[in-house]
Design a protein around this motif. Sequence first.
Motif, PDB file in Angstrom:
ATOM      1  N   GLN A  68       0.910  -1.402   0.206  1.00  0.00           N
ATOM      2  CA  GLN A  68      -0.035  -0.050  -0.122  1.00  0.00           C
ATOM      3  C   GLN A  68       0.931   1.623  -0.004  1.00  0.00           C
ATOM      4  O   GLN A  68       0.670   2.496  -0.484  1.00  0.00           O
ATOM      5  CB  GLN A  68      -0.875   0.027   1.179  1.00  0.00           C
ATOM      6  CG  GLN A  68      -2.260   1.041   1.125  1.00  0.00           C
ATOM      7  CD  GLN A  68      -3.136   1.177   0.002  1.00  0.00           C
ATOM      8  OE1 GLN A  68      -3.297  -0.198  -0.582  1.00  0.00           O
ATOM      9  NE2 GLN A  68      -3.793   2.225   0.133  1.00  0.00           N
ATOM     10  N   ILE A  69       1.624   1.156   0.386  1.00  0.00           N
ATOM     11  CA  ILE A  69       2.811   2.100   0.982  1.00  0.00           C
ATOM     12  C   ILE A  69       3.147   3.372  -0.938  1.00  0.00           C
ATOM     13  O   ILE A  69       2.848   3.975  -0.971  1.00  0.00           O
ATOM     14  CB  ILE A  69       3.882   1.914   1.474  1.00  0.00           C
ATOM     15  CG1 ILE A  69       3.447   1.710   2.693  1.00  0.00           C
ATOM     16  CG2 ILE A  69       5.466   3.095   1.234  1.00  0.00           C
ATOM     17  CD1 ILE A  69       5.332   1.480   3.650  1.00  0.00           C
ATOM     18  N   SER A  70       3.688   2.316  -1.426  1.00  0.00           N
ATOM     19  CA  SER A  70       3.853   2.297  -2.854  1.00  0.00           C
ATOM     20  C   SER A  70       2.972   3.308  -3.525  1.00  0.00           C
ATOM     21  O   SER A  70       3.143   4.668  -4.311  1.00  0.00           O
ATOM     22  CB  SER A  70       4.104   1.522  -3.608  1.00  0.00           C
ATOM     23  OG  SER A  70       5.067   1.020  -3.267  1.00  0.00           O
ATOM     24  N   HIS A  92       2.025  16.354  -5.850  1.00  0.00           N
ATOM     25  CA  HIS A  92       3.579  17.371  -5.119  1.00  0.00           C
ATOM     26  C   HIS A  92       4.333  16.655  -5.289  1.00  0.00           C
ATOM     27  O   HIS A  92       5.756  16.603  -4.914  1.00  0.00           O
ATOM     28  CB  HIS A  92       3.259  17.277  -3.575  1.00  0.00           C
ATOM     29  CG  HIS A  92       1.584  17.715  -2.489  1.00  0.00           C
ATOM     30  ND1 HIS A  92       1.534  18.731  -2.131  1.00  0.00           N
ATOM     31  CD2 HIS A  92       1.051  16.483  -2.184  1.00  0.00           C
ATOM     32  CE1 HIS A  92       0.380  18.585  -1.258  1.00  0.00           C
ATOM     33  NE2 HIS A  92      -0.240  17.171  -1.364  1.00  0.00           N
ATOM     34  N   PRO A  93       4.316  17.286  -6.796  1.00  0.00           N
ATOM     35  CA  PRO A  93       5.888  16.527  -8.198  1.00  0.00           C
ATOM     36  C   PRO A  93       6.392  18.131  -7.010  1.00  0.00           C
ATOM     37  O   PRO A  93       8.293  17.307  -8.079  1.00  0.00           O
ATOM     38  CB  PRO A  93       5.204  16.552  -8.792  1.00  0.00           C
ATOM     39  CG  PRO A  93       4.402  17.619  -9.219  1.00  0.00           C
ATOM     40  CD  PRO A  93       3.294  17.408  -8.047  1.00  0.00           C
ATOM     41  N   ASP A  94       6.594  19.059  -6.683  1.00  0.00           N
ATOM     42  CA  ASP A  94       7.394  20.330  -5.655  1.00  0.00           C
ATOM     43  C   ASP A  94       8.338  19.680  -5.667  1.00  0.00           C
ATOM     44  O   ASP A  94       8.976  20.838  -5.034  1.00  0.00           O
ATOM     45  CB  ASP A  94       6.600  21.071  -6.303  1.00  0.00           C
ATOM     46  CG  ASP A  94       5.647  21.235  -5.855  1.00  0.00           C
ATOM     47  OD1 ASP A  94       4.841  20.468  -5.370  1.00  0.00           O
ATOM     48  OD2 ASP A  94       5.231  22.484  -4.961  1.00  0.00           O
ATOM     49  N   LYS A  95       7.566  19.253  -4.296  1.00  0.00           N
ATOM     50  CA  LYS A  95       8.512  19.080  -2.888  1.00  0.00           C
ATOM     51  C   LYS A  95       9.573  17.897  -3.421  1.00  0.00           C
ATOM     52  O   LYS A  95       9.477  16.680  -3.360  1.00  0.00           O
ATOM     53  CB  LYS A  95       7.563  18.943  -2.261  1.00  0.00           C
ATOM     54  CG  LYS A  95       6.451  19.627  -1.890  1.00  0.00           C
ATOM     55  CD  LYS A  95       5.916  19.325  -0.818  1.00  0.00           C
ATOM     56  CE  LYS A  95       5.210  20.319  -0.606  1.00  0.00           C
ATOM     57  NZ  LYS A  95       3.465  21.208  -1.555  1.00  0.00           N
ATOM     58  N   SER A  96      10.856  18.015  -3.241  1.00  0.00           N
ATOM     59  CA  SER A  96      11.637  17.017  -3.308  1.00  0.00           C
ATOM     60  C   SER A  96      12.081  16.427  -1.908  1.00  0.00           C
ATOM     61  O   SER A  96      12.267  14.868  -2.560  1.00  0.00           O
ATOM     62  CB  SER A  96      12.696  18.116  -3.375  1.00  0.00           C
ATOM     63  OG  SER A  96      13.420  18.853  -2.592  1.00  0.00           O
ATOM     64  N   ALA A 153      10.360   8.502  -0.938  1.00  0.00           N
ATOM     65  CA  ALA A 153       9.664   7.182  -1.792  1.00  0.00           C
ATOM     66  C   ALA A 153      10.339   6.575  -2.149  1.00  0.00           C
ATOM     67  O   ALA A 153      10.315   5.371  -1.862  1.00  0.00           O
ATOM     68  CB  ALA A 153       8.881   8.071  -2.853  1.00  0.00           C
ATOM     69  N   ALA A 154      11.812   7.016  -2.564  1.00  0.00           N
ATOM     70  CA  ALA A 154      12.945   6.892  -2.737  1.00  0.00           C
ATOM     71  C   ALA A 154      13.311   5.605  -2.125  1.00  0.00           C
ATOM     72  O   ALA A 154      13.899   4.629  -2.143  1.00  0.00           O
ATOM     73  CB  ALA A 154      13.693   7.064  -3.777  1.00  0.00           C
ATOM     74  N   LYS A 155      13.558   6.090  -0.831  1.00  0.00           N
ATOM     75  CA  LYS A 155      14.007   5.508   0.220  1.00  0.00           C
ATOM     76  C   LYS A 155      13.074   4.450   1.282  1.00  0.00           C
ATOM     77  O   LYS A 155      13.430   3.379   1.301  1.00  0.00           O
ATOM     78  CB  LYS A 155      14.572   5.810   1.880  1.00  0.00           C
ATOM     79  CG  LYS A 155      15.518   7.353   1.426  1.00  0.00           C
ATOM     80  CD  LYS A 155      15.959   8.004   2.986  1.00  0.00           C
ATOM     81  CE  LYS A 155      17.444   8.876   2.730  1.00  0.00           C
ATOM     82  NZ  LYS A 155      17.840   9.505   3.435  1.00  0.00           N
ATOM     83  N   SER A 156      11.951   4.678   0.762  1.00  0.00           N
ATOM     84  CA  SER A 156      10.482   4.172   1.209  1.00  0.00           C
ATOM     85  C   SER A 156      10.840   2.521   0.558  1.00  0.00           C
ATOM     86  O   SER A 156      10.962   1.789   0.451  1.00  0.00           O
ATOM     87  CB  SER A 156       9.522   3.765   0.871  1.00  0.00           C
ATOM     88  OG  SER A 156       8.373   3.411   1.474  1.00  0.00           O
ATOM     89  N   GLU A 157      11.208   2.846  -1.113  1.00  0.00           N
ATOM     90  CA  GLU A 157      11.178   1.117  -2.401  1.00  0.00           C
ATOM     91  C   GLU A 157      12.553   1.082  -1.612  1.00  0.00           C
ATOM     92  O   GLU A 157      12.359  -0.701  -1.342  1.00  0.00           O
ATOM     93  CB  GLU A 157      11.652   1.795  -3.245  1.00  0.00           C
ATOM     94  CG  GLU A 157      10.059   2.575  -4.416  1.00  0.00           C
ATOM     95  CD  GLU A 157       9.295   1.819  -3.951  1.00  0.00           C
ATOM     96  OE1 GLU A 157       9.227   0.420  -4.750  1.00  0.00           O
ATOM     97  OE2 GLU A 157       7.884   1.705  -3.507  1.00  0.00           O
ATOM     98  N   LEU A 176      12.427   6.262  -9.594  1.00  0.00           N
ATOM     99  CA  LEU A 176      11.870   7.358  -8.679  1.00  0.00           C
ATOM    100  C   LEU A 176      13.119   8.732  -8.894  1.00  0.00           C
ATOM    101  O   LEU A 176      12.384   9.497  -8.358  1.00  0.00           O
ATOM    102  CB  LEU A 176      11.395   7.342  -6.817  1.00  0.00           C
ATOM    103  CG  LEU A 176      10.269   6.301  -6.944  1.00  0.00           C
ATOM    104  CD1 LEU A 176       9.959   5.354  -5.468  1.00  0.00           C
ATOM    105  CD2 LEU A 176       8.823   7.625  -7.209  1.00  0.00           C
ATOM    106  N   PHE A 177      14.276   8.440  -8.355  1.00  0.00           N
ATOM    107  CA  PHE A 177      15.276   9.150  -8.321  1.00  0.00           C
ATOM    108  C   PHE A 177      15.063  10.178  -9.905  1.00  0.00           C
ATOM    109  O   PHE A 177      15.191  10.714 -10.274  1.00  0.00           O
ATOM    110  CB  PHE A 177      15.975   8.451  -7.767  1.00  0.00           C
ATOM    111  CG  PHE A 177      16.617   8.661  -6.087  1.00  0.00           C
ATOM    112  CD1 PHE A 177      16.856  10.137  -5.902  1.00  0.00           C
ATOM    113  CD2 PHE A 177      17.169   7.697  -5.864  1.00  0.00           C
ATOM    114  CE1 PHE A 177      16.654  10.048  -4.594  1.00  0.00           C
ATOM    115  CE2 PHE A 177      17.177   7.545  -5.055  1.00  0.00           C
ATOM    116  CZ  PHE A 177      16.818   8.787  -4.101  1.00  0.00           C
TER     117      PHE A 177
END
Length: 595
Positions: A125-127, A137-141, A147-151, A164-165
């Motif tokens: 579900q996290i993904s 919110h693509p403007d928030k780096s 998200a990438a760290k979660s993956e 994702l990066f």
Amino acid sequence: MAEVVQQRIEERIPELEQLQRVGLFTKKEVKCIIKRTTALEYKLHRAIINKEDFIAYIQYEINILELVKKRRAHIHYQFKREEIEFPIIHRINSIFRRATNKWKDDVQLWLSHVAFCKKWATKGQISKVFSAMLAIHPDKSALWIMAAKSELEDRDSSESARHLFLRALRFHPNNKKVYQEYFRMELLHSEKLRRQKKDLEMAEIDLGEYEFSPEILSGKLAEVVYRNATGKIKEAEFVISLLNIAAIFDFTKEIQDSILQDLQTNFTEDSLTWDFMAKRELDAPGVGEELQTAKGRASDVNRREERCCQVYEEGVKSLNSEPMWTRYVAFCLERLKRKTNVQDLKEKRKERLLGVLQRANDSSMLKEDYYKEWLQILLSCGDTEGVASVAMAATQHYSQSVSAWSLCLQTLMQLGNRDMGKLFQDALTHVNPKESLPLWQLQVQWSAANQAPEETEGIFKRGLLSAVAAVAMEMKELYLDWSYSTGEYKKARKTFKSLQEIRPLSKAFFTRMIEIEKKQETPKQNNLRDYYERALQEFGTTDDDLWLQYIQEEMGPGGKPENCGKIHWRAMKFLEGESVERFTSRYTLLQTGHL
């Protein structure tokens, strides 16, 4: 609305029956849950819905999950999770989705959903949550990085993290943090593969045709990220940050050497490069045999410092600028604070490091802030001649700085310099009169301790003539205090009377004289009235506190309470604006004994 609510309550009946059947909840508790969830469901289906109602419902469902978990542990029952916990988790995710669809801009709500998924092990579900959040919110780096760290950490998917990066870099092509974390991720991926390869080799497992890529194992993907990053961001600080990340991993010597080479080739015009390269010399390995004794260890530290200073010397030759000297001086001051037990080495390194400070001073490249530390070091060494020289040098290079003059004057006062009178005159000549108050205060302090009373009085009279109101008012207050300390009450009253008509005046000047009068064995009430009246002539239209103090004085042992009404009438007549309301409310409290 009622039909929808009823349907949702009926959907949860099977799990509630299971909770009751296995003994986790009682029949009474199940009824309470139905009653509470019905009320919460109705709130979510009103015409006007609140975010707080969603949050309350989510929290209630989480509380039920926590309670189920505790009761399972208590009765040692671990079955039927699919019939009990899974529906509750699914329902909480559903409520979160409804909330985030309604309040898309609330990042904290999205992150709360992510935190729930992590805690209750719904990794799939996290993904989905991150994907939906990043679409909005693509403007928030920071969210892309999260998200990438979660993956990588939660799902162990380097490929998804890399994807994702790369997407993040489309939106943030020059973001340093994204590149740093992407670089770190690729190195972590290489380290993971190296560890897997080692484990398989130790287990002697035949991999058949599968082979680990030597390029990936050596960190070539990370090197590609580095090249792309430094092509976009050409800053020494950024390059050094990537080098520090690479230094964490033990297989990156080639990458580190490549980054160092780039740093030394492309960023020699940045003082940070020289500072970094110099400090690397401090971490160079020492000779094993020498490190066995205290003298050997001290000698090793001394050699490292010498090598470090050599790099700094090259830096100031190549880049003779204030930032370069500032970094060199900061290093020297930091090293001077470290102790060296071997005396001959101690003197040698002290001489070398202090020499750098002197050269920076001679080149007019020494920041004002560093003079104080330099003086403290010289004072601790007992070098009074050097202290005086450095103190004067600070005022020569920063002749208009009040802080530089204050530091110089305080230092020379401590050494008992004989030319303090002239120095104070020089200081007041150079600095902006509007900023000169600290120097006047310092001069009064020095004169009161070292000069004849008539000399000190002359300083006060010169200060009273200052065109700067703050200086003139402060000198009046200091003059009054000094008069009382040297000639007691009579001299203080004489000083007060001579100054009470000379503007500018401060309230503190009058209140100080009132305090002095009250300290006498038999205070004269007429004198106190005179002080209050004189003060009210100046501040009576705005200072309601002064009127109240006057009234309290008349209500005291030596006063006349019958005068209080007249004072109150005058206060209401003279006060203006908000001070009238404050006075009225406080006077009422005074009359009722609450003030």
